[in-house]
Design a protein around this motif. Structure first.
Motif, PDB file in Angstrom:
ATOM      1  N   MET A  12       0.823  -1.207   0.000  1.00  0.00           N
ATOM      2  CA  MET A  12       0.000   0.000   0.000  1.00  0.00           C
ATOM      3  C   MET A  12       0.858   1.258   0.000  1.00  0.00           C
ATOM      4  O   MET A  12       0.473   2.294  -0.561  1.00  0.00           O
ATOM      5  CB  MET A  12      -0.953   0.008   1.203  1.00  0.00           C
ATOM      6  CG  MET A  12      -1.983   1.133   1.148  1.00  0.00           C
ATOM      7  SD  MET A  12      -3.251   1.030   2.426  1.00  0.00           S
ATOM      8  CE  MET A  12      -2.279   1.364   3.885  1.00  0.00           C
ATOM      9  N   VAL A 133      -6.007  -5.987  -2.300  1.00  0.00           N
ATOM     10  CA  VAL A 133      -6.658  -4.804  -1.748  1.00  0.00           C
ATOM     11  C   VAL A 133      -5.732  -3.595  -1.680  1.00  0.00           C
ATOM     12  O   VAL A 133      -6.153  -2.455  -1.969  1.00  0.00           O
ATOM     13  CB  VAL A 133      -7.212  -5.119  -0.343  1.00  0.00           C
ATOM     14  CG1 VAL A 133      -7.846  -3.876   0.275  1.00  0.00           C
ATOM     15  CG2 VAL A 133      -8.234  -6.248  -0.425  1.00  0.00           C
ATOM     16  N   LEU A 137      -6.674   0.224  -2.471  1.00  0.00           N
ATOM     17  CA  LEU A 137      -7.059   0.974  -1.272  1.00  0.00           C
ATOM     18  C   LEU A 137      -6.152   2.170  -1.039  1.00  0.00           C
ATOM     19  O   LEU A 137      -6.593   3.182  -0.469  1.00  0.00           O
ATOM     20  CB  LEU A 137      -7.023   0.044  -0.053  1.00  0.00           C
ATOM     21  CG  LEU A 137      -7.474   0.638   1.279  1.00  0.00           C
ATOM     22  CD1 LEU A 137      -8.933   1.069   1.208  1.00  0.00           C
ATOM     23  CD2 LEU A 137      -7.267  -0.365   2.414  1.00  0.00           C
ATOM     24  N   VAL A 140      -7.420   5.585  -2.377  1.00  0.00           N
ATOM     25  CA  VAL A 140      -8.658   5.965  -1.691  1.00  0.00           C
ATOM     26  C   VAL A 140      -8.350   6.446  -0.275  1.00  0.00           C
ATOM     27  O   VAL A 140      -8.774   7.536   0.147  1.00  0.00           O
ATOM     28  CB  VAL A 140      -9.641   4.779  -1.658  1.00  0.00           C
ATOM     29  CG1 VAL A 140     -10.907   5.163  -0.892  1.00  0.00           C
ATOM     30  CG2 VAL A 140      -9.993   4.333  -3.066  1.00  0.00           C
ATOM     31  N   MET A 141      -7.583   5.640   0.467  1.00  0.00           N
ATOM     32  CA  MET A 141      -7.258   6.019   1.843  1.00  0.00           C
ATOM     33  C   MET A 141      -6.371   7.254   1.877  1.00  0.00           C
ATOM     34  O   MET A 141      -6.540   8.143   2.730  1.00  0.00           O
ATOM     35  CB  MET A 141      -6.568   4.847   2.558  1.00  0.00           C
ATOM     36  CG  MET A 141      -6.212   5.136   4.000  1.00  0.00           C
ATOM     37  SD  MET A 141      -5.536   3.698   4.861  1.00  0.00           S
ATOM     38  CE  MET A 141      -7.020   2.707   5.015  1.00  0.00           C
ATOM     39  N   PHE A 293     -11.652   0.324  -7.053  1.00  0.00           N
ATOM     40  CA  PHE A 293     -11.675  -0.634  -5.948  1.00  0.00           C
ATOM     41  C   PHE A 293     -12.385  -1.953  -6.263  1.00  0.00           C
ATOM     42  O   PHE A 293     -12.028  -2.991  -5.679  1.00  0.00           O
ATOM     43  CB  PHE A 293     -12.305   0.008  -4.712  1.00  0.00           C
ATOM     44  CG  PHE A 293     -12.035  -0.755  -3.450  1.00  0.00           C
ATOM     45  CD1 PHE A 293     -10.785  -0.717  -2.874  1.00  0.00           C
ATOM     46  CD2 PHE A 293     -13.019  -1.532  -2.867  1.00  0.00           C
ATOM     47  CE1 PHE A 293     -10.516  -1.437  -1.724  1.00  0.00           C
ATOM     48  CE2 PHE A 293     -12.760  -2.254  -1.713  1.00  0.00           C
ATOM     49  CZ  PHE A 293     -11.506  -2.203  -1.140  1.00  0.00           C
ATOM     50  N   ALA A 296     -10.191  -5.011  -6.523  1.00  0.00           N
ATOM     51  CA  ALA A 296      -9.741  -5.714  -5.321  1.00  0.00           C
ATOM     52  C   ALA A 296     -10.767  -6.752  -4.885  1.00  0.00           C
ATOM     53  O   ALA A 296     -10.409  -7.870  -4.482  1.00  0.00           O
ATOM     54  CB  ALA A 296      -9.487  -4.713  -4.199  1.00  0.00           C
TER      55      ALA A 296
END
Length: 464
Positions: A12, A133, A137, A140-141, A293, A296
């Protein structure tokens, strides 16, 4: 649990920081073009320490190496959040890259040594979580954290995950000792680390700098020379840093030929797709991340399907169907760039994730079924080097095609997506060479417990 948490953070971190770069530039008074060192430092350190991961795991034990890398990554994340200058942030990102470069290969080695061949697919249901993921992610996060708090939280979010994984690992993680490596292969380390770092640096920046610029050609040619020189050196070295002879295993070699074009195409789509949404459909960064997303969720679905279908239809069929399905979905995305249908984008990304997940889960499992436990560190090192190179090649190819064919024009995206679909089709054709019979024989032989390394209990394993 430790492997999933650590791998999730490392993967990530390659995407979540991109969203925060404009805010970091404003705080430090640096133009966006001057922020490349933040990612380049991480990328170069990652590339340098992937090749040495197998040697460290064998020399000091997988438990000690994994926990030290996890500690380093977590501490470096906290330091990044406290950085008050671009130079300090770049230095701390290099420390993060060192930890990240060790986490994934060593964690994968531990998983392979912990589970017999016949049980690895069940474990992979959870091990695929970060791969599925984390890339989707991250943007987005990252966008949410920057908008609601500050860019510092992009790094602070790693602290609780890293701390809990470290405490749990100290109390419960066993050791899986490998063959001791008596001598450090310094020439092999320099050739592999410098070569891979230079090539990845060139490929990642090629779409922005241009292929004819010295910033691309210099490191690309230099890195290629280093990697070419690495092959004869490692083949004749008494104690090679990277045991290239593991490629002589036919099943491992074939699965790498399947994973390489698929990984390039997948990362190329993840790079190109949000740009299309923002430039052609007017999405902002957060909503383009949300539209990505479903990929994922598709990969998570595939990770649950593969163990149920593996014995019924065979891994070769799953790889062929996954590669062909991904090619068809990417062609559909190409058509949607010319005739946009926003509601069709979400199921398309879900199906793409499912197709790629079928291939990834089957191929990664098949890659190691005929590799002896004593050689898993060598195989995982090569797999992760291939994965990083494939991702960089995919981004470079997609970005170059989009830029050279008209920048934000829809036909540039059309040609780029079709090219990426061709890569998936090539992977599907390579998958036809996979032998289900050899995989089944390896599964049958795995019933013998003596074939697998026995873990050392945490109480007897070396600590930090």
């Amino acid at each position: 649990m430790v492997f999933v948490a650590a791998n999730f953070m490392a993967i990530m971190d390659t995407t979540i920081v991109n969203v925060a770069l404009p805010a970091i530039g404003r705080d430090f008074g640096v133009n966006p073009s001057g922020l490349s060192s933040v990612n380049v430092g991480y990328l170069v350190a990652l590339a340098v320490f992937i090749p040495v991961s197998g040697w460290l795991g064998n020399r000091f034990g997988t438990r000690r190496t994994a926990l030290t890398a996890l500690l380093l990554f977590t501490v470096a994340s906290g330091l990044c959040a406290t950085a008050d200058s671009l130079e300090a942030l770049t230095a701390y990102r290099v420390l993060q890259g060192v930890g990240g470069g060790l986490l994934t290969p060593v964690g994968m080695t531990m998983m392979l040594r912990a589970f017999p061949v016949a049980e690895r697919l069940r474990a992979q249901q959870y091990a695929m979580l970060p791969t599925a993921v984390a890339p989707a992610l991250g943007p987005v996060m990252g966008g949410w954290l920057v908008d609601t708090a500050s860019w510092h939280w992009v790094f602070l979010v790693n602290l609780p995950v890293g701390a809990l994984a470290l405490l749990f690992g100290l109390g419960a993680l066993p050791d899986f000792p490998g063959p001791r490596t008596p001598r450090f292969d310094l020439p092999g380390f320099v050739l592999a680390g410098a070569g891979l770092a230079a090539v990845l640096y060139a490929l990642t920046g090629a779409p922005g700098r241009g292929w004819a610029s010295m910033g691309t050609l210099g490191p690309l040619v230099g890195g290629s020379v280093f990697l070419t020189a690495l092959i004869p050196w490692e083949l004749h070295a008494r104690h090679p840093m990277i045991a290239l002879r593991v490629v002589k295993d036919q099943l491992f070699r074939t699965t790498q030929l399947v994973l390489l074009p698929t990984g390039a195409a997948f990362m190329g789509v993840l790079y190109l797709y949000p740009q299309f949404l923002q430039s052609s459909l007017g999405y902002d960064a957060l909503h383009s991340g949300l539209a990505t997303f479903p990929e994922a969720l598709g990969m998570l679905t595939a990770s649950q399907i593969v163990p149920r279908l593996h014995d019924r239809v065979g891994p070769r069929c799953l790889m062929v169907v996954g590669g062909a399905g991904a090619a068809l979905i990417i062609v559909l995305l190409a058509i949607l760039t010319v005739a946009p249908r926003p509601l069709a984008l979400y199921p398309s990304m879900y199906l793409l994730g499912t197709s790629v997940g079928l291939l990834f889960a089957s191929a990664q499992n098949a890659a190691f079924v005929t590799i002896p436990a004593s050689r898993t560190a060598d195989a995982t090192t090569l797999l992760n080097m291939q994965r990083q190179t494939a991702g960089a090649c995919g981004v470079a190819l997609a970005g170059t095609l989009a830029a050279s064919l008209g920048g934000d024009g829809i036909y540039a995206y059309l040609i780029a997506f079709i090219t990426l679909a061709t890569l998936c089709l090539c992977a599907s054709l390579f998958a036809l060479r996979v032998s289900d019979r050899r995989i089944r024989e390896a599964y049958d032989a795995s019933d013998l417990p003596s074939r697998h390394a026995e873990p050392t209990a945490p109480g007897r394993a070396a600590g930090l």
